[in-house]
Design a protein around this motif. Structure first.
Motif, PDB file in Angstrom:
ATOM      1  N   THR A  25       0.758  -1.389   0.027  1.00 13.12           N
ATOM      2  CA  THR A  25       0.064   0.101  -0.089  1.00 13.12           C
ATOM      3  C   THR A  25       0.854   1.242   0.120  1.00 13.12           C
ATOM      4  O   THR A  25       0.696   2.046  -0.791  1.00 13.12           O
ATOM      5  N   ASP A  26       1.882   1.172   0.709  1.00  9.70           N
ATOM      6  CA  ASP A  26       2.681   2.726   0.907  1.00  9.70           C
ATOM      7  C   ASP A  26       3.562   2.691  -0.325  1.00  9.70           C
ATOM      8  O   ASP A  26       4.114   3.902  -0.405  1.00  9.70           O
ATOM      9  N   PRO A  29       1.813   4.985  -4.348  1.00 11.29           N
ATOM     10  CA  PRO A  29       2.117   6.329  -4.617  1.00 11.29           C
ATOM     11  C   PRO A  29       3.245   6.725  -5.498  1.00 11.29           C
ATOM     12  O   PRO A  29       3.329   7.438  -6.801  1.00 11.29           O
ATOM     13  N   GLU A 119     -10.040   2.284  -2.636  1.00  9.86           N
ATOM     14  CA  GLU A 119      -8.991   2.732  -1.921  1.00  9.86           C
ATOM     15  C   GLU A 119      -7.860   2.889  -3.221  1.00  9.86           C
ATOM     16  O   GLU A 119      -7.152   3.917  -2.998  1.00  9.86           O
ATOM     17  N   ARG A 122      -8.474   6.208  -4.558  1.00  8.92           N
ATOM     18  CA  ARG A 122      -8.158   7.468  -3.650  1.00  8.92           C
ATOM     19  C   ARG A 122      -6.730   7.365  -3.542  1.00  8.92           C
ATOM     20  O   ARG A 122      -6.380   8.587  -3.844  1.00  8.92           O
ATOM     21  N   ALA A 123      -5.914   6.310  -3.755  1.00 11.05           N
ATOM     22  CA  ALA A 123      -4.628   6.477  -3.993  1.00 11.05           C
ATOM     23  C   ALA A 123      -4.089   7.188  -5.262  1.00 11.05           C
ATOM     24  O   ALA A 123      -3.093   7.969  -5.201  1.00 11.05           O
ATOM     25  N   ASP A 125      -5.723   9.458  -6.925  1.00 16.01           N
ATOM     26  CA  ASP A 125      -6.384  10.842  -6.853  1.00 16.01           C
ATOM     27  C   ASP A 125      -5.390  11.456  -6.253  1.00 16.01           C
ATOM     28  O   ASP A 125      -4.838  12.513  -6.407  1.00 16.01           O
ATOM     29  N   GLN A 126      -5.087  11.022  -4.821  1.00 17.97           N
ATOM     30  CA  GLN A 126      -4.106  11.657  -4.119  1.00 17.97           C
ATOM     31  C   GLN A 126      -2.443  11.645  -4.812  1.00 17.97           C
ATOM     32  O   GLN A 126      -1.906  12.754  -4.438  1.00 17.97           O
ATOM     33  N   ALA A 127      -2.188  10.689  -5.607  1.00 22.67           N
ATOM     34  CA  ALA A 127      -1.139  10.841  -6.289  1.00 22.67           C
ATOM     35  C   ALA A 127      -1.014  11.821  -7.645  1.00 22.67           C
ATOM     36  O   ALA A 127       0.142  12.003  -8.043  1.00 22.67           O
ATOM     37  N   GLY A 128      -2.253  12.230  -7.834  1.00 23.60           N
ATOM     38  CA  GLY A 128      -2.204  13.161  -8.883  1.00 23.60           C
ATOM     39  C   GLY A 128      -2.555  12.451 -10.298  1.00 23.60           C
ATOM     40  O   GLY A 128      -2.094  13.100 -11.511  1.00 23.60           O
ATOM     41  N   HIS A 135     -11.408   8.544 -13.749  1.00 22.75           N
ATOM     42  CA  HIS A 135     -12.174   8.923 -12.674  1.00 22.75           C
ATOM     43  C   HIS A 135     -13.705   8.486 -13.285  1.00 22.75           C
ATOM     44  O   HIS A 135     -14.324   7.931 -12.469  1.00 22.75           O
TER      45      HIS A 135
END
Length: 420
Positions: A25-26, A29, A119, A122-123, A125-128, A135
């Motif tokens: 998971t970590d 990104p 999830e 979301r990952a 989206d947060q990573a751009g 989407h």
């Protein structure tokens, strides 16, 4: 850029291969940033679970993602390529919808994959790296999954031993939350059953195991207590539900022991599940009036009926997915025309402003307003029609197709004279 899915799953590869290209998971990104640094990949999202690793991406060069996946995990491409699948646009969309709906899972119709997919979104989206296309794809996937689950029986029946055990216990006891539960053993099956039962928040949970340390470790995770197997004789009567699964070659709970427990309980019913092979509980116990004993074969029948029901629902689910795939592809097709439409509107707006400025100058000089408006409308109409008229006159190999195309664009009727 076109939409693709690159992946590996439990259908195409054994665990020994899947674990080599799984993403923690970590690490997602960093992996997304690394992938989209390749100029060929515009958008990307990574879904990585115990059963699958999939990359959803937009690109004009899908082979670049395969090489990236091998390089990122420091593997030779030929080591993983036989196990990979690459789905182009339509197949990629259909696959995403099937995954979200649980149709591609090891346990048909299981709902956990939907949460895992959310999830992944979301990952990204947060990573751009979650662009407009991905989407929209995932939002459609979630909507399809909701529709499939709401309108079919894909998730209506239990399809695991653990879930079946809980379902059968609920037939005996109105509320699991009011019962005390004993788990005999501390292996994987017991842990899975305990997780399902503890989700109902029982009054008390106790684990009995030959190795006290292992039993205590499981009991602590469950928020319960641990006892030794030797204590079963004096403690059995305290439990309403008993679930057993050990590796013992001989029964742990005999008829006499259970009879004494039932007398101590004043014949209050006891629900028992024997998941062991060979059995942990003597089969004669199941003939007692106040004991409801279920073996692994009994649970298998419940699971089988659930699977049959879910299999029957697959036809309806696939029909829904096919229809929604067509709808998404229609949206995707319109995305390609957006730049052309924008350019067309910009050109029309420039022409309108130019002619408006010309008309205002004439009016400022005192020209007749009617004459100015007449001239304005003629000049604007000529500008709008100049390009299509010129294209028709100068048409070469497209001469046969252009008249019909212009007719559709401007809503001309055949009897208006075009094509004569």
């Amino acid at each position: 850029m076109a939409l693709f899915t690159l992946g590996i799953n439990h259908h195409t590869a054994p665990l020994s291969v899947r674990e080599q290209i799984a993403f923690q998971t970590d690490a997602v990104p960093h992996a997304l940033a690394d992938l989209t640094r390749c100029k060929a990949v515009d958008e990307a999202a990574i879904l990585s679970t115990c059963n699958r690793t999939e990359v959803y991406f937009a690109t004009d060069a899908p082979e670049a993602a395969t090489q990236w996946l091998a390089d990122y995990h420091r593997l030779a491409r030929h080591e993983i390529e036989p196990y990979l699948y690459t789905y182009p646009e339509r197949e990629a969309v259909r696959h995403a919808f099937r995954v979200a709906s649980g149709l591609d899972s090891m346990v048909l119709g299981e709902p956990q994959i939907l949460g895992q997919m959310k999830e992944a979104v979301r990952a990204a989206d947060q990573a751009g790296t979650l662009g407009t296309t991905l989407h929209k794809l995932f939002q459609h996937s979630f909507a399809v999954a909701k529709e499939v689950r709401a309108t079919t029986a894909i998730g209506a029946n239990v399809v695991s031993m653990a879930a079946a055990a809980v379902r059968l216990a609920e037939r005996i006891f109105e509320r699991i939350a009011d019962q005390t539960i004993l788990f005999i053993g501390a292996g994987e099956m017991i842990e899975l059953c305990a997780t399902h039962f503890c989700a109902q928040r029982p009054k008390q949970v106790v684990v009995a195991n030959r190795t006290v340390e292992r039993g205590l470790a499981l009991a602590e995770r469950l928020g319960g207590k641990a006892i030794r197997l030797e204590e079963l004789g004096e403690r059995l009567s305290q439990f309403d539900i008993v679930v057993s699964c050990t590796a013992s070659p001989l029964p742990i709970l005999g008829l006499g022991l259970v009879e004494r427990a039932i007398r101590t309980r004043r014949h209050r019913p006891m629900f028992m599940v024997d998941l062991a092979v060979p059995r942990d509980i003597e089969y004669e116990v199941g003939e007692m009036d106040d004991v409801f004993l279920y073996t692994v074969d009994d649970l298998a029948q419940v699971v089988e009926s659930g699977l049959e029901s879910r299999q029957a629902a697959v036809v309806d689910a696939e029909a829904i997915i096919s229809e929604r795939v067509d709808g998404f592809l229609r949206w995707l097709a319109t995305r390609g025309t957006v730049p052309v439409i924008r350019s067309l509107r910009d050109a029309a707006e420039r022409a309108r402003r130019h002619e408006m400025e010309h008309a205002l100058k004439l009016l400022a000089r005192g020209e007749d307003p009617v004459r100015v408006l007449e001239q304005f409308s003629h000049r604007l109409t000529n500008k709008f029609l100049h390009a299509p008229t010129q294209a028709l006159v100068q048409a070469g190999s497209e001469r046969d197709d252009l008249p019909a195309l212009v007719g559709r664009l401007f809503h001309l009727h055949p009897d208006s004279g075009y094509g004569d």
